[in-house]
Design an enzyme around this catalytic site. Structure first.
Site, PDB file in Angstrom:
ATOM      1  N   HIS A 289      37.116 -19.915  -7.482  1.00  0.00           N
ATOM      2  CA  HIS A 289      36.716 -19.013  -6.397  1.00  0.00           C
ATOM      3  C   HIS A 289      35.283 -18.533  -6.515  1.00  0.00           C
ATOM      4  O   HIS A 289      34.789 -17.829  -5.641  1.00  0.00           O
ATOM      5  CB  HIS A 289      37.653 -17.812  -6.358  1.00  0.00           C
ATOM      6  CG  HIS A 289      37.608 -16.960  -7.591  1.00  0.00           C
ATOM      7  ND1 HIS A 289      38.090 -17.389  -8.800  1.00  0.00           N
ATOM      8  CD2 HIS A 289      37.117 -15.717  -7.804  1.00  0.00           C
ATOM      9  CE1 HIS A 289      37.916 -16.435  -9.701  1.00  0.00           C
ATOM     10  NE2 HIS A 289      37.324 -15.425  -9.129  1.00  0.00           N
ATOM     11  N   CYS A 290      34.584 -18.909  -7.594  1.00  0.00           N
ATOM     12  CA  CYS A 290      33.221 -18.392  -7.803  1.00  0.00           C
ATOM     13  C   CYS A 290      32.156 -19.476  -7.865  1.00  0.00           C
ATOM     14  O   CYS A 290      31.211 -19.465  -7.087  1.00  0.00           O
ATOM     15  CB  CYS A 290      33.169 -17.571  -9.097  1.00  0.00           C
ATOM     16  SG  CYS A 290      33.925 -15.938  -8.965  1.00  0.00           S
ATOM     17  N   ILE A 291      32.277 -20.394  -8.800  1.00  0.00           N
ATOM     18  CA  ILE A 291      31.165 -21.294  -9.114  1.00  0.00           C
ATOM     19  C   ILE A 291      30.749 -22.170  -7.937  1.00  0.00           C
ATOM     20  O   ILE A 291      29.556 -22.367  -7.713  1.00  0.00           O
ATOM     21  CB  ILE A 291      31.500 -22.139 -10.360  1.00  0.00           C
ATOM     22  CG1 ILE A 291      31.717 -21.213 -11.566  1.00  0.00           C
ATOM     23  CG2 ILE A 291      30.369 -23.103 -10.678  1.00  0.00           C
ATOM     24  CD1 ILE A 291      32.161 -21.925 -12.813  1.00  0.00           C
ATOM     25  N   ASP A 294      29.242 -19.042  -5.172  1.00  0.00           N
ATOM     26  CA  ASP A 294      28.198 -18.060  -5.460  1.00  0.00           C
ATOM     27  C   ASP A 294      26.778 -18.558  -5.227  1.00  0.00           C
ATOM     28  O   ASP A 294      25.949 -17.817  -4.682  1.00  0.00           O
ATOM     29  CB  ASP A 294      28.325 -17.570  -6.910  1.00  0.00           C
ATOM     30  CG  ASP A 294      29.621 -16.812  -7.131  1.00  0.00           C
ATOM     31  OD1 ASP A 294      30.390 -16.662  -6.164  1.00  0.00           O
ATOM     32  OD2 ASP A 294      29.871 -16.379  -8.269  1.00  0.00           O
TER      33      ASP A 294
END
Length: 453
Positions: A289-291, A294
């Protein structure tokens, strides 16, 4: 220790700014505060459980009636969180609900909702803004609001602070606003929510003091920073560093493949250097859900300042292109065996975004599956952690995980290893699969039925 930091920081503030701060700090210190967690997914649920286990009354909000019902019944919908832990927390005072009016009873509101990209790969803050709009009418003086969702620098000021000021609150005196980036790592057995240091940055020094008290009550180490923007950029830097390094590893994989070199052997050899090298393994892309998300939040915001993040954008392009690379290698390998990609039977091994979890958010395996489906492949998958594919915002498959055995493997023209779960029997797969497209370096590169990708 963090609560003591908050008291010391607050001591130098004006009397007006301190009106609500000592009361909030005291309620957090003696566990009489009520903590509300907005969003009970992979980030919010562990946080809600942590506060409940520390003795706080916790209100857990989610728009999904099924999640609320499951928690009420003591059931877990996240694999690495035990149902027994949820049942104990509910018995001890965790209140799952969809009623936003209950927020008025809380001392702290922690926003833990998704921040995906839209179809143009631009930030999609709809979950944040919808949550804030729903809860803002129920915010009362003396509360602290903490945004944990990953986002670009300036969001806390532009979205949270602005809404509080529209309601007539003075931030830092009447209510406290902080940003504290989530650092959850599902399935990590070395670190838990309580042991991962927590960065906190407030709109004002009083806000930071309140945030330190909020998280210091349950987190081993709180790391206060000078502003919400610093905290927001901290999260960006952490994940962009990984995205860039994975992009480099993926690019070198393509180079090594062209040269007939095993990139995984190269990484293992380089990792023996005791200084100056951190190993990053290539794969079919990047997930979670981030890399994958972002970097695009920062590149979008940077344009507002006339800055072009070329290095970050290049890494994003490389990682986003890896699913196509995998499909190309599969097509070439099938062609070498006299089989067209269209109409071929392909079994994808592992669709979670990383090993030994049930989280499929932004998984590159899903991108591989979609490309194969679009090319007319007869598609199936096997993943012991994802028994059924649940519809996602942008992805839908009417598929269930198939059991792995020699007969199943032999029924497909190829298997594609996208996520290397520890539960897979690699020896059995290697013996019975006709063709293995290996994106994780788990099979011998010189095996007759193995194609690295």
């Amino acid at each position: 220790m963090a609560a003591a930091f908050g008291t010391a920081l607050g001591a130098g503030l004006s009397t007006a700014a301190n009106d609500a701060l000592p009361r909030l700090q005291q309620r957090l210190a003696d566990r009489s505060a009520v903590v509300a967690v907005l969003g009970l997914g992979y980030v919010g649920l562990p946080l809600a459980l942590l506060y409940a286990e520390a003795g706080f009354d916790v209100i857990g909000f989610d728009v999904d009636d099924a999640k609320v019902a499951a928690l009420d019944a003591g059931r877990s919908y996240i694999e690495h969180i035990a149902a027994e832990r949820i049942a104990r927390a509910v018995a001890d005072g965790l209140e799952p609900t969809t009623d936003v009016a209950r927020a008025a009873a809380a001392d702290a509101l922690l926003v833990c909702v998704p921040t995906p990209l839209d179809r143009f790969r631009q930030p999609d803050l709809r979950f944040i803004t919808a949550t804030l709009d729903a809860f803002a009418p129920h915010v009362t003086a003396g509360q602290i609001l903490s945004l944990e969702s990953t986002t670009y620098p300036g969001t806390t000021e532009e979205e949270v602070q602005a809404r509080m000021e529209q309601r007539g609150f003075v931030v830092g005196r009447d209510v406290f606003v902080v940003y504290s980036p989530e650092r959850e790592d599902p399935g990590n057995v070395r670190f838990s929510t309580a042991t991962i240091p927590k960065v906190v940055g407030g709109i004002t020094p009083a806000c930071t003091a309140a945030g330190a008290a909020l998280y210091g009550a349950v987190i081993d180490q709180v790391v206060p920073v000078s502003s919400a923007r610093v905290a927001e950029m901290t999260k960006m830097m952490e994940n962009i560093q990984r995205a860039v390094n994975i992009g480099l590893a993926n690019e070198l994989k393509v180079v090594c493949d062209a040269m007939g070199i095993d990139v995984f052997e190269v990484v293992r050899a380089a990792a023996t250097k005791p200084f100056g090298f951190v190993p990053y393994l290539p794969g079919p892309g990047i997930g979670g859900h981030c890399i994958p998300v972002d970097p695009f939040y920062l590149t979008w915001k940077a344009r507002e300042y006339g800055v072009h993040t070329r290095f970050v954008e290049l890494a994003g392009e490389i990682n986003a292109g890896m699913p196509d690379y995998v499909v190309g290698k599969l097509s070439d390998a099938l062609n070498d065996r006299g089989r067209a990609l269209k109409g071929a039977g392909v079994l994808v091994l592992g669709i979670a975004y990383k090993p030994d979890v049930d989280d499929v958010r932004e998984s590159p395996a899903i991108e591989v599956m979609e490309r194969l489906r679009d090319k007319g492949v007869r598609l199936a998958y096997s993943d012991p952690h994802v028994p059924q594919f649940k519809p996602m915002r942008a992805h839908r498959f009417d598929l269930e995980s198939v059991a792995l055995d020699p007969q199943t493997l032999a029924a497909y023209d190829a298997v594609v290893l996208t996520t290397d779960h520890s539960g897979f029997d690699y020896a059995m797969i290697g013996e019975h699969a006709r063709l293995i497209v290996d994106t994780r370096g788990r099979f011998p590169i010189d095996a007759a039925n193995v194609q690295r990708a």
